[in-house]
Motif scaffolding. Sequence first.
Motif, PDB file in Angstrom:
ATOM      1  N   GLU A   1     -59.856  13.473  -5.361  1.00  0.00           N
ATOM      2  CA  GLU A   1     -61.000  14.341  -5.642  1.00  0.00           C
ATOM      3  C   GLU A   1     -61.997  13.656  -6.572  1.00  0.00           C
TER       4      GLU A   1
ATOM      5  N   THR B   1     -63.623  20.436  -2.915  1.00  0.00           N
ATOM      6  CA  THR B   1     -64.326  19.298  -3.504  1.00  0.00           C
ATOM      7  C   THR B   1     -65.144  18.569  -2.453  1.00  0.00           C
ATOM      8  N   LEU B   2     -64.570  18.371  -1.275  1.00  0.00           N
ATOM      9  CA  LEU B   2     -65.271  17.693  -0.195  1.00  0.00           C
ATOM     10  C   LEU B   2     -66.515  18.477   0.223  1.00  0.00           C
TER      11      LEU B   2
ATOM     12  N   THR C   1     -53.711  13.704  -5.540  1.00  0.00           N
ATOM     13  CA  THR C   1     -54.802  14.558  -5.058  1.00  0.00           C
ATOM     14  C   THR C   1     -55.953  14.572  -6.055  1.00  0.00           C
TER      15      THR C   1
ATOM     16  N   ARG D   1     -65.921  12.517  -5.700  1.00  0.00           N
ATOM     17  CA  ARG D   1     -67.071  12.855  -6.556  1.00  0.00           C
ATOM     18  C   ARG D   1     -67.792  11.598  -7.020  1.00  0.00           C
TER      19      ARG D   1
ATOM     20  N   TRP E   1     -58.097  19.348  -1.132  1.00  0.00           N
ATOM     21  CA  TRP E   1     -59.360  18.920  -1.730  1.00  0.00           C
ATOM     22  C   TRP E   1     -60.576  19.343  -0.895  1.00  0.00           C
TER      23      TRP E   1
END
Length: 209
Positions: A58, A125-126, A54, A62, A122
């Motif tokens: 992530e 983060t997305l 994971t 990014r 995630w």
Amino acid sequence: MDSGTRWNATRQRLYDAAVSLMAEQGFSATTVEEIAERAGVAKGTVYYNFSSKTGLLEALLRHGVGLLSASLEQAAADAAGRGGGRPEVLDAMIRAGLVFADRCPAFAQLYVAELWRTGRPWHATLTAVRRQVVAVVEEALRGGAGPDGPEWPGGPDEDVSLTASAVVGTLLTTALDWKAFQPERPLEEVHGALSRLLRGRIGGSGRSG
């Protein structure tokens, strides 16, 4: 090669391996062992660079969206530097986005697929990286016309963010359709079609029916 260069090269190999595997078979079906094997490193190297699978995803999101955002931002800056207004800035960003998808089709596929999924670990983060790339387009829409250009044609300021989201979504979806179903078409042809569609309604160059 110094340690920093080796570290960056290793992470790039892991990114390349992970994005190709996850685009092919999905996140859940992809194992750390497969990523390590395709990257040509030991399994422990994956965990040394990332805390988990994971964590790798992530970081990959990014990294990839950072490259896309930088590409769009540079295209907008170059167009504005040449004296272009909103239509020219938008046109340059559309082309830059298609070039990115052409060069990194697996990442574009993975990113768009993950946008449709909710409840993933995630998701935060997305959400953040999505906001990052949309903000680049939003800034161009707000300021791309220049001091002597036409005002933002979309209405109240609240509409600009939604329009920027629509531009990014249309760009990525068109790029994926191109690569999956019409790969024989040259980039310039796809760029022209998408540019005419978006510029006509956003760039201020079109005419209403």
